[in-house]
Write an enzyme that holds these catalytic residues in place. Structure first.
Site, PDB file in Angstrom:
ATOM      1  N   ARG A 136      -9.650  68.365  -9.728  1.00  0.00           N
ATOM      2  CA  ARG A 136      -8.300  67.780  -9.620  1.00  0.00           C
ATOM      3  C   ARG A 136      -8.267  66.976  -8.342  1.00  0.00           C
ATOM      4  O   ARG A 136      -8.491  67.518  -7.253  1.00  0.00           O
ATOM      5  CB  ARG A 136      -7.229  68.867  -9.594  1.00  0.00           C
ATOM      6  CG  ARG A 136      -5.883  68.353  -9.130  1.00  0.00           C
ATOM      7  CD  ARG A 136      -4.749  69.301  -9.354  1.00  0.00           C
ATOM      8  NE  ARG A 136      -4.432  69.397 -10.763  1.00  0.00           N
ATOM      9  CZ  ARG A 136      -3.295  69.926 -11.244  1.00  0.00           C
ATOM     10  NH1 ARG A 136      -2.392  70.412 -10.417  1.00  0.00           N
ATOM     11  NH2 ARG A 136      -3.087  69.988 -12.538  1.00  0.00           N
TER      12      ARG A 136
ATOM     13  N   HIS B 123      -4.098  63.016 -17.162  1.00  0.00           N
ATOM     14  CA  HIS B 123      -4.128  64.486 -17.194  1.00  0.00           C
ATOM     15  C   HIS B 123      -4.533  64.935 -18.616  1.00  0.00           C
ATOM     16  O   HIS B 123      -3.720  65.466 -19.369  1.00  0.00           O
ATOM     17  CB  HIS B 123      -2.758  65.031 -16.804  1.00  0.00           C
ATOM     18  CG  HIS B 123      -2.745  66.468 -16.397  1.00  0.00           C
ATOM     19  ND1 HIS B 123      -3.883  67.264 -16.380  1.00  0.00           N
ATOM     20  CD2 HIS B 123      -1.725  67.283 -15.998  1.00  0.00           C
ATOM     21  CE1 HIS B 123      -3.553  68.486 -15.980  1.00  0.00           C
ATOM     22  NE2 HIS B 123      -2.260  68.528 -15.748  1.00  0.00           N
TER      23      HIS B 123
ATOM     24  N   GLN C  24      -3.925  68.676 -19.919  1.00  0.00           N
ATOM     25  CA  GLN C  24      -2.539  68.980 -20.247  1.00  0.00           C
ATOM     26  C   GLN C  24      -2.197  68.442 -21.635  1.00  0.00           C
ATOM     27  O   GLN C  24      -1.572  69.128 -22.442  1.00  0.00           O
ATOM     28  CB  GLN C  24      -1.606  68.347 -19.201  1.00  0.00           C
ATOM     29  CG  GLN C  24      -0.128  68.541 -19.495  1.00  0.00           C
ATOM     30  CD  GLN C  24       0.315  69.994 -19.354  1.00  0.00           C
ATOM     31  OE1 GLN C  24       0.035  70.628 -18.361  1.00  0.00           O
ATOM     32  NE2 GLN C  24       1.015  70.519 -20.352  1.00  0.00           N
TER      33      GLN C  24
ATOM     34  N   ASP D 279       8.536  64.493 -17.188  1.00  0.00           N
ATOM     35  CA  ASP D 279       7.724  64.971 -16.065  1.00  0.00           C
ATOM     36  C   ASP D 279       8.453  64.561 -14.781  1.00  0.00           C
ATOM     37  O   ASP D 279       9.379  63.744 -14.820  1.00  0.00           O
ATOM     38  CB  ASP D 279       6.318  64.339 -16.144  1.00  0.00           C
ATOM     39  CG  ASP D 279       5.374  64.825 -15.059  1.00  0.00           C
ATOM     40  OD1 ASP D 279       5.626  65.896 -14.468  1.00  0.00           O
ATOM     41  OD2 ASP D 279       4.377  64.122 -14.781  1.00  0.00           O
TER      42      ASP D 279
ATOM     43  N   CYS E  92       5.323  69.304 -18.776  1.00  0.00           N
ATOM     44  CA  CYS E  92       4.024  69.819 -18.343  1.00  0.00           C
ATOM     45  C   CYS E  92       4.175  70.865 -17.237  1.00  0.00           C
ATOM     46  O   CYS E  92       3.280  71.678 -17.035  1.00  0.00           O
ATOM     47  CB  CYS E  92       3.133  68.680 -17.885  1.00  0.00           C
ATOM     48  SG  CYS E  92       3.861  67.693 -16.572  1.00  0.00           S
TER      49      CYS E  92
ATOM     50  N   ARG F 217      -2.298  75.897 -22.383  1.00  0.00           N
ATOM     51  CA  ARG F 217      -3.293  75.382 -21.439  1.00  0.00           C
ATOM     52  C   ARG F 217      -4.529  76.280 -21.459  1.00  0.00           C
ATOM     53  O   ARG F 217      -5.661  75.806 -21.439  1.00  0.00           O
ATOM     54  CB  ARG F 217      -2.724  75.338 -20.005  1.00  0.00           C
ATOM     55  CG  ARG F 217      -1.654  74.307 -19.741  1.00  0.00           C
ATOM     56  CD  ARG F 217      -2.151  72.878 -19.851  1.00  0.00           C
ATOM     57  NE  ARG F 217      -3.281  72.584 -18.983  1.00  0.00           N
ATOM     58  CZ  ARG F 217      -3.191  72.217 -17.704  1.00  0.00           C
ATOM     59  NH1 ARG F 217      -2.011  72.051 -17.141  1.00  0.00           N
ATOM     60  NH2 ARG F 217      -4.279  71.958 -16.975  1.00  0.00           N
TER      61      ARG F 217
HETATM   62  N1   CP Z   1       0.875  71.136 -15.622  1.00  0.00           N
HETATM   63  C1   CP Z   1      -0.008  71.381 -14.648  1.00  0.00           C
HETATM   64  O1   CP Z   1      -1.082  70.783 -14.581  1.00  0.00           O
HETATM   65  O2   CP Z   1       0.380  72.339 -13.772  1.00  0.00           O
HETATM   66  P1   CP Z   1      -0.314  72.681 -12.383  1.00  0.00           P
HETATM   67  O3   CP Z   1      -0.081  71.511 -11.478  1.00  0.00           O
HETATM   68  O4   CP Z   1       0.392  73.909 -11.924  1.00  0.00           O
HETATM   69  O5   CP Z   1      -1.779  72.909 -12.612  1.00  0.00           O
HETATM   70  N1  NVA Z   2       2.821  63.926 -12.672  1.00  0.00           N
HETATM   71  C1  NVA Z   2       2.647  65.224 -12.068  1.00  0.00           C
HETATM   72  C2  NVA Z   2       2.006  66.156 -13.038  1.00  0.00           C
HETATM   73  C3  NVA Z   2       1.823  67.557 -12.530  1.00  0.00           C
HETATM   74  C4  NVA Z   2       1.136  68.441 -13.528  1.00  0.00           C
HETATM   75  C5  NVA Z   2       1.815  65.082 -10.803  1.00  0.00           C
HETATM   76  O1  NVA Z   2       0.817  64.356 -10.818  1.00  0.00           O
HETATM   77  O2  NVA Z   2       2.172  65.678  -9.790  1.00  0.00           O
END
Ligand code: CP
Ligand code: NVA
Length: 300
Positions: free
Chosen positions: A102, A129, A132, A219, A259, A287
């Site tokens: 990530r 993502h 997700q 989101d 999400c 997930r």
């Molecule tokens: N939706 C999601 O990816 O959550 P986290 O940021 O908690 O991993």
């Molecule tokens: N758009 C958000 C998604 C989190 C799962 C971010 O990137 O913070």
């Protein structure tokens, strides 16, 4: 399929095959059937951003499959002190069987795959993502039984989630309408590609986007890394919210998805969130099953 760097790299068949395996793994888990598909395999998980769901679903997932997770925070890795991703990739490839990462730049994920010799899984970048959205597609199919003829409406920022949802919807044959303020549209190349498929519309009119939708998705207005823009974004995005009014504009049996993490009172009202908590937390649970399916596909 060697990696999961972005959904655009997967065929429709790859996606359906991951979803079918995810359904199977969910069934097995719910029925106490334990199969160690990845016995002895080591998964490194590099995090340059915070996470609850991604971290825990991968960590529990690999353990349930008989493998072992290594949580690698960028605060502790040499990568956080400037060791090149090319070298990190080659070193980790000597120890591990797979890497989940990530981070901010999509290029970093692509480089990890290019220089390493083991499967790389994108656990979120600023661009997309995919993990997700695989869980989201799994959840939609659970609730609706099919993707055919469905319309999804995404309301909010044209961010990593919007980008991956466009790809996921188009590849599975759903219509998708994105409602966002001018200047906050999803990735231009994806928008072009989506429009050419005839399945994507992008508008700044929320009512138009949500009309007769089967799935409403939203989101956060400010993603990780955009903390400084928070105040400005609250101003720009007010109105780009999933609330009681636009739930009424959608189909009666509409699903509401998020999400997570959610900011109640911003992109979604507390009332809508709680009325649709079942879908939202089934989505979060999925997930785990979807991530396990991705790992089995790539690491077995
Ligand atoms: N939706 C999601 O990816 O959550 P986290 O940021 O908690 O991993
Ligand atoms: N758009 C958000 C998604 C989190 C799962 C971010 O990137 O913070």
């Amino acid at each position: 399929m060697k990696h999961l760097l972005k959904l655009g790299d997967l065929t429709r068949e790859d996606i359906l095959s991951i979803l079918n395996l995810a359904d199977q793994l969910k069934f097995e888990r719910n029925n106490g059937i334990i199969k160690e598909y990845l016995k002895g395999k080591q998964l490194g998980m590099i995090f340059q951003k915070a996470s609850t769901r991604t971290r825990v679903s991968f960590e529990v997932g690999i353990s349930e499959l008989g493998g072992h997770p290594l949580f690698l925070s960028s605060h502790d890795l040499q990568i956080g002190r400037g060791e090149p991703v090319q070298d990190t990739a080659r070193v980790l490839s000597r120890y591990l069987d797979g890497i989940m990462i990530r981070t901010f730049a999509q290029q970093e994920v692509e480089d990890l795959a290019k220089y390493g010799t083991i499967p790389v899984i994108n656990g979120l970048t600023d661009y997309c993502h995919p993990c997700q959205v695989l869980a989201d597609l799994m959840t939609i199919r659970e609730y609706k039984g099919t993707f055919k003829g469905l319309k999804m409406a995404f309301v909010g920022d044209g961010n990593n989630m919007a980008n991956s949802l466009i790809v996921g919807a188009v590849k599975t044959g759903m219509q998708i309408a994105v409602a966002c303020p001018a200047g906050y549209e999803p990735d231009a190349r994806l928008v072009k590609w989506g429009k050419e498929s005839g399945l994507l519309t992008v508008t700044s009119d929320v009512d138009e986007a949500v009309a007769a939708a089967d799935v409403l998705y939203t989101d956060v207005w400010a993603s990780m890394g955009q903390e400084k823009e928070k105040a400005e974004r609250e101003r720009v995005f007010s109105g780009f919210q999933i609330n009681e009014k636009n739930v009424k504009g959608a189909k009666e049996d509409v699903m509401v998805m998020h999400c997570l993490p959610a900011h109640r009172g911003e992109e979604i009202t507390d009332g809508v969130f709680e009325a649709h908590a079942k879908e939202i937390f089934d989505e979060a649970e999925n997930r785990l099953h979807a991530q396990k399916a991705v790992m089995v596909k790539l690491m077995r």
